[in-house]
Design a protein around this motif. Sequence first.
Motif, PDB file in Angstrom:
ATOM      1  N   ALA A  11       0.829  -1.207   0.000  1.00 52.15           N
ATOM      2  CA  ALA A  11       0.000   0.000   0.000  1.00 52.15           C
ATOM      3  C   ALA A  11       0.860   1.253   0.000  1.00 52.15           C
ATOM      4  CB  ALA A  11      -0.929  -0.006   1.210  1.00 52.15           C
ATOM      5  N   ILE A  12       1.925   1.248   0.805  1.00 54.45           N
ATOM      6  CA  ILE A  12       2.804   2.424   0.877  1.00 54.45           C
ATOM      7  C   ILE A  12       3.467   2.682  -0.466  1.00 54.45           C
ATOM      8  CG2 ILE A  12       4.967   3.280   1.868  1.00 54.45           C
ATOM      9  CD1 ILE A  12       4.114   1.926   4.500  1.00 54.45           C
ATOM     10  N   THR A  13       4.045   1.630  -1.056  1.00 55.00           N
ATOM     11  CA  THR A  13       4.738   1.820  -2.330  1.00 55.00           C
ATOM     12  C   THR A  13       3.760   2.185  -3.444  1.00 55.00           C
ATOM     13  OG1 THR A  13       4.631  -0.579  -2.704  1.00 55.00           O
ATOM     14  CG2 THR A  13       6.644   0.285  -1.731  1.00 55.00           C
ATOM     15  N   ALA A  14       2.557   1.600  -3.417  1.00 57.84           N
ATOM     16  CA  ALA A  14       1.571   1.898  -4.457  1.00 57.84           C
ATOM     17  C   ALA A  14       1.076   3.341  -4.350  1.00 57.84           C
ATOM     18  CB  ALA A  14       0.398   0.927  -4.366  1.00 57.84           C
ATOM     19  N   GLY A  20      -9.537   7.085  -4.520  1.00 58.64           N
ATOM     20  CA  GLY A  20     -10.052   6.144  -5.502  1.00 58.64           C
ATOM     21  C   GLY A  20      -9.369   4.798  -5.432  1.00 58.64           C
ATOM     22  N   TRP A  21      -8.052   4.806  -5.251  1.00 60.43           N
ATOM     23  CA  TRP A  21      -7.328   3.541  -5.163  1.00 60.43           C
ATOM     24  C   TRP A  21      -7.621   2.822  -3.850  1.00 60.43           C
ATOM     25  CZ3 TRP A  21      -5.684   0.538  -8.703  1.00 60.43           C
ATOM     26  CH2 TRP A  21      -5.297   1.045  -9.936  1.00 60.43           C
ATOM     27  N   ILE A  22      -7.830   3.581  -2.803  1.00 55.10           N
ATOM     28  CA  ILE A  22      -8.211   2.953  -1.528  1.00 55.10           C
ATOM     29  C   ILE A  22      -9.553   2.246  -1.685  1.00 55.10           C
ATOM     30  CG2 ILE A  22      -8.925   3.417   0.848  1.00 55.10           C
ATOM     31  CD1 ILE A  22      -6.801   5.656   0.899  1.00 55.10           C
ATOM     32  N   VAL A  23     -10.509   2.913  -2.345  1.00 51.94           N
ATOM     33  CA  VAL A  23     -11.821   2.293  -2.567  1.00 51.94           C
ATOM     34  C   VAL A  23     -11.677   1.031  -3.412  1.00 51.94           C
ATOM     35  CG1 VAL A  23     -14.047   2.585  -3.717  1.00 51.94           C
ATOM     36  CG2 VAL A  23     -13.142   4.416  -2.285  1.00 51.94           C
ATOM     37  N   ALA A  24     -10.885   1.121  -4.484  1.00 56.50           N
ATOM     38  CA  ALA A  24     -10.752  -0.014  -5.404  1.00 56.50           C
ATOM     39  C   ALA A  24     -10.064  -1.207  -4.756  1.00 56.50           C
ATOM     40  CB  ALA A  24      -9.986   0.431  -6.647  1.00 56.50           C
ATOM     41  N   GLU A  25      -8.953  -0.955  -4.051  1.00 52.88           N
ATOM     42  CA  GLU A  25      -8.135  -2.060  -3.541  1.00 52.88           C
ATOM     43  C   GLU A  25      -8.557  -2.505  -2.145  1.00 52.88           C
ATOM     44  OE1 GLU A  25      -6.017  -3.489  -5.739  1.00 52.88           O
ATOM     45  OE2 GLU A  25      -7.011  -2.012  -7.000  1.00 52.88           O
TER      46      GLU A  25
END
Length: 525
Positions: free
Chosen positions: A14-17, A445-450
């Motif tokens: 998550a950090i690197t992404a 958005g990425w938090i919601v998706a992943e």
Amino acid sequence: MELNIVDLSRLQFAITALYHFLFVPLTLGLSVLIAIMETVYVMTGRTIWRQMTKFWGTLFGINFVLGVATGIVMEFQFGMNWSYYSHYVGDIFGAPLAIEGLMAFFLEATFVGLFFFGWDKLSKLGHLAATWAVAIGSNFSALWILIANGWMQNPVGSAFNPQTMRMEVTDFFAVLMNSVAQAKFVHTVSAGYVTASVFVLGVSAWYLLKGRHMELAKRSMTVAASFGLASALSVVVLGDESGYLATEHQKMKLAAIEAMWETEPAPASFTAFGFPDQEARETHYAVHIPWVMGIIATRSLTTEIPGIVELVGHAEERIRKGIIAYDALQDIRAAGSTAAIPDDAREAFEENGMNLGYALLLKPYVDDPREATDAQIAQAANDTVPNVPTLFWTFRIMVGLGFFFVALLGVFFYLSARHRLDRYPFLLRVAVFTIPMPWIAAECGWIVAEFGRQPWIIEGILPTAAAVSNLGASTVLMTIIGFSAIYTVLFIVEMTLMLRAIRKGPEPDDEPEAAFGPRAFVPAE
């Protein structure tokens, strides 16, 4: 507190992404904007557009380098931290990543060099072609990455092979044309275009407030407002498409986003505000808008959206069927050869094999899913519910910012059409302070998706807890600390270089004006 290898591996990725995605949206959007600016330069022959292309291209270059550096690390993590995942789905997931590296990345990287060093070595049309190749390459990179990611959300075109214990491709075209992947691609690149447009708008507004580089700033704002408004509207439309697909492929994610605990009569209402309580399974102080969620998510007035409680019940049923598939799989593997597989085991696996992943949800509680108790099955079913408050609020922050960008870019589009960009200092200050907001929306958005597809790393196929490498927790913790430190330094370096380039402003361009074409593509005001 005991360190959990699964949680630590997820935290590291998550950090690197999230760090990496600080650079991706600006790269996607700026590459297209500078291509548009250079196209105007070639069409009109006005050196101001060449100066604009070079200036914004410099900022693109700084961002591009940092994006490449952080992106490479992410791909190596699949082998380091997620080795069983790589083994399980490498035949499918690896193909788009390989194509991205061989075609899109090299296409982009090659033409980046021509963009920066080819101004005096290529013809105008040749250099313009290189600039558009950079933009196309950037978007191709996003396409292949999102094809891989979309397959994780909706694993089509593949099947589990009980002999090899791996997922294998059955229809590569289906993987490429995955509806979830295509929707994620257009939504993501449109968000990148909005990010770059707001960035260009904000920096140009700062120049107008300072009374510097007025000609460049006004033209840049005109391009950014026009391109950004179209992109912001497309983000809203394409976000609606993603929600519609989630209704079909990721029902639990949609229910969690809405904090919809119980199934409502169709059409379901939209919860505009509230405080979800996951333990009590209710939303306090909820403000509902009738019919809206049902219409958006199902595009009908009669289709129900299942609630979290109902979906947990479905998950429990699938876990029990998955146990049957797991038992049949053990018989298949014990047979040694295809001919020796018992007919009842073959039939049981064919009937229940699609639920095998649900049986693996029991692995954190029992080594052999066949020995699971009813309480453990119920607990595993409850694990299919992601963190509802996190999804509820990140989704609303993202959507709220999206509509704000439509309004902001619409206002500046109107002002540019009326040649009044420098008439309202308050609006210019708003544009400056808005610069970081697209990144907040993108990260949400990425938090919601992943985060929304947890506990699955591959939806319905492989739980996240079953995909990690067999590493020591202390080892992963040390790499988290190391990556965080290095990435923070890189982020500071990038911000320093970007701010220095912005304060310095564009380099003077002494190229003579062309003797053809209109005097100005956009009024100088």
